[in-house]
Motif scaffolding. Structure first.
Motif, PDB file in Angstrom:
ATOM      1  N   THR A 226       0.831  -1.207   0.000  1.00  0.00           N
ATOM      2  CA  THR A 226       0.000   0.000   0.000  1.00  0.00           C
ATOM      3  C   THR A 226       0.865   1.257   0.000  1.00  0.00           C
ATOM      4  O   THR A 226       0.569   2.219  -0.722  1.00  0.00           O
ATOM      5  N   ILE A 290      -6.622   5.317  -0.482  1.00  0.00           N
ATOM      6  CA  ILE A 290      -6.463   4.670  -1.791  1.00  0.00           C
ATOM      7  C   ILE A 290      -7.650   4.994  -2.702  1.00  0.00           C
ATOM      8  O   ILE A 290      -7.485   5.270  -3.898  1.00  0.00           O
ATOM      9  N   SER A 323      -3.470   7.387   2.937  1.00  0.00           N
ATOM     10  CA  SER A 323      -2.956   6.043   2.633  1.00  0.00           C
ATOM     11  C   SER A 323      -1.518   5.877   3.091  1.00  0.00           C
ATOM     12  O   SER A 323      -1.144   4.812   3.615  1.00  0.00           O
ATOM     13  N   VAL A 385      -5.411  -3.014  -4.655  1.00  0.00           N
ATOM     14  CA  VAL A 385      -4.982  -2.653  -3.300  1.00  0.00           C
ATOM     15  C   VAL A 385      -6.187  -2.492  -2.379  1.00  0.00           C
ATOM     16  O   VAL A 385      -6.141  -2.888  -1.202  1.00  0.00           O
TER      17      VAL A 385
END
Length: 405
Positions: A226, A290, A323, A385
């Motif tokens: 990530t 994200i 994120s 992700v």
């Protein structure tokens, strides 16, 4: 040495590290905002316009492991002095490259600036290591807040210095970049070295687990991936944005202000990110970040006006903040004190290696497929992700609810 509350040496160092982030954070802001434009002026092939930015990111990736070595051998504070010296050399070399119209020397300057950023990236971990685990999100957020000042300082330096010497546009900007690195030296001298020191420096009785063993943890894998994706997509889009705006007929001022709004949005949410993490959980906020990066590409594909570009850059910045801070705090949960140094270095090496690849590919993709091509690539990556984070949340909830044998 950690603090049980966010006070004392931990709080003091977090404040100083925030100031250092403000100075060091202006370093990539200048390179990203201008590297492609200067590269376009100096490079013989337009596909290589973003190469200086890519080399900056490559320098940052290559510099991570040597920086970790020097931090272990010299201590964090002394290593940070070395990083500032590299920053000074980087700005001066880039300045020289512009004044003599040498693409190679200018690119060498951006590599050295990348080496400096290898040390700047460790500031967030230094703050986290200064406090107890429950205060780590707050300490990291404090450091990231320094980026707010970096956005303002970096942008104003560009606007003030870009045409200071008309014969060599942007040369004065990179001379100022060296000056900002020099200003970091007195702040570094005020740091409490015992509070920011990695526990692995003081621990000689245990080497901890191997990286292979640590890497088997799904939480660690997804946190690192990530971090790689959030930073790479941010770099991928931000590197191309100034060139795309100029290509669409917008002014250098508009593109520079767009980068300023982007950097402000990268760091301004840090006022609340730690509170959101504590309220909703690390995985939830990381996932939100994200998703916002995906929303940035939707905004970019909606039109080519200044408003569309700026909206996309703002969403991209906020998404990166959530994120990246979320992923960083997830990583800090995955290692023991004696494993700190090598795990942090491994994490950042992977992140900034992927960033270097993404920034270089963005220039080629922009030249071949245009701005829309840049943004279409975002969606499948964001989707994968997002699913991984959703699975991790489900997996940890199931594990938590499973009765002990």
């Amino acid at each position: 040495m950690t603090q049980s509350t966010f006070s004392g040496a931990g709080r003091r160092n977090a404040g100083l590290l925030s100031g250092l982030q403000a100075l060091g954070g202006a370093n990539p802001a200048l390179v990203v905002a201008l590297g492609g434009l200067v590269g376009q002026q100096l490079a013989s092939n337009p596909e290589y316009a973003t190469l200086p930015v890519s080399l900056f990111n490559l320098g940052m990736a290559i510099g991570i492991l040597p920086a970790a070595f020097f931090m272990r051998r010299l201590g964090r504070r002394n290593a940070y002095f070395l990083g500032a010296l590299l920053g000074i050399c980087g700005g001066l070399t880039a300045y020289l490259g512009i004044t003599i119209s040498s693409f190679v020397i200018f690119s060498l300057g951006t590599i050295l600036a990348g080496f400096y950023s290898s040390y700047v990236q460790n500031y967030r971990f230094a703050a986290a290591d200064s406090v107890s685990p429950e205060w780590r999100p707050k300490a990291i957020s404090w450091v990231m807040l320094g980026g707010l000042a970096a956005a303002i300082v970096g942008t104003q330096i560009i606007l003030f210095t870009r045409d200071l010497w008309p014969a060599t546009p942007f040369a004065a900007t990179f001379l100022a970049q060296a000056g900002l690195a020099a200003l970091a030296i007195p702040l570094i001298s005020l740091l409490r070295s015992d509070a920011i020191q990695s526990a692995s420096v003081h621990t000689s009785t245990s080497t901890g687990r191997s990286l292979w063993e640590i890497s088997k943890n799904p939480r660690f894998i997804i946190a690192v991936v990530t971090g790689m994706v959030s930073y790479s997509l941010m770099s991928f889009m931000m590197t191309a944005s100034p060139l795309a705006m100029i290509g669409c007929g917008h002014s250098v001022r508009d593109s520079t202000l767009g980068v300023q709004w982007h950097i402000l949005s990268m760091f301004a949410p840090s006022f609340v990110t730690s509170m959101l993490i504590n309220r909703f959980g690390k995985i939830s906020i990381t996932l939100l970040g994200i998703v916002l990066i995906g929303a940035a590409s939707f905004a970019a594909l909606a039109g080519l006006s200044v408003t569309h570009f700026w909206t996309s850059l703002i969403l991209l910045g906020v998404g990166w903040n959530f994120s990246f801070i979320g992923a960083t705090t997830l990583v800090t949960d995955c290692y023991r004190p004696e494993e700190t140094s090598r795990v942090q270095a491994f994490n950042d090496f992977l992140i900034f290696g992927s960033v270097a690849l993404s920034s270089f590919s963005s220039g080629k993709l922009l030249a071949k497929q245009g701005w829309n091509g840049i943004n279409v690539w975002t969606f499948p990556i964001v989707g994968v992700v997002s699913l991984a984070l959703i699975w991790l949340a489900w997996h940890e909830r199931q594990h938590k609810n499973t009765p002990a044998a």
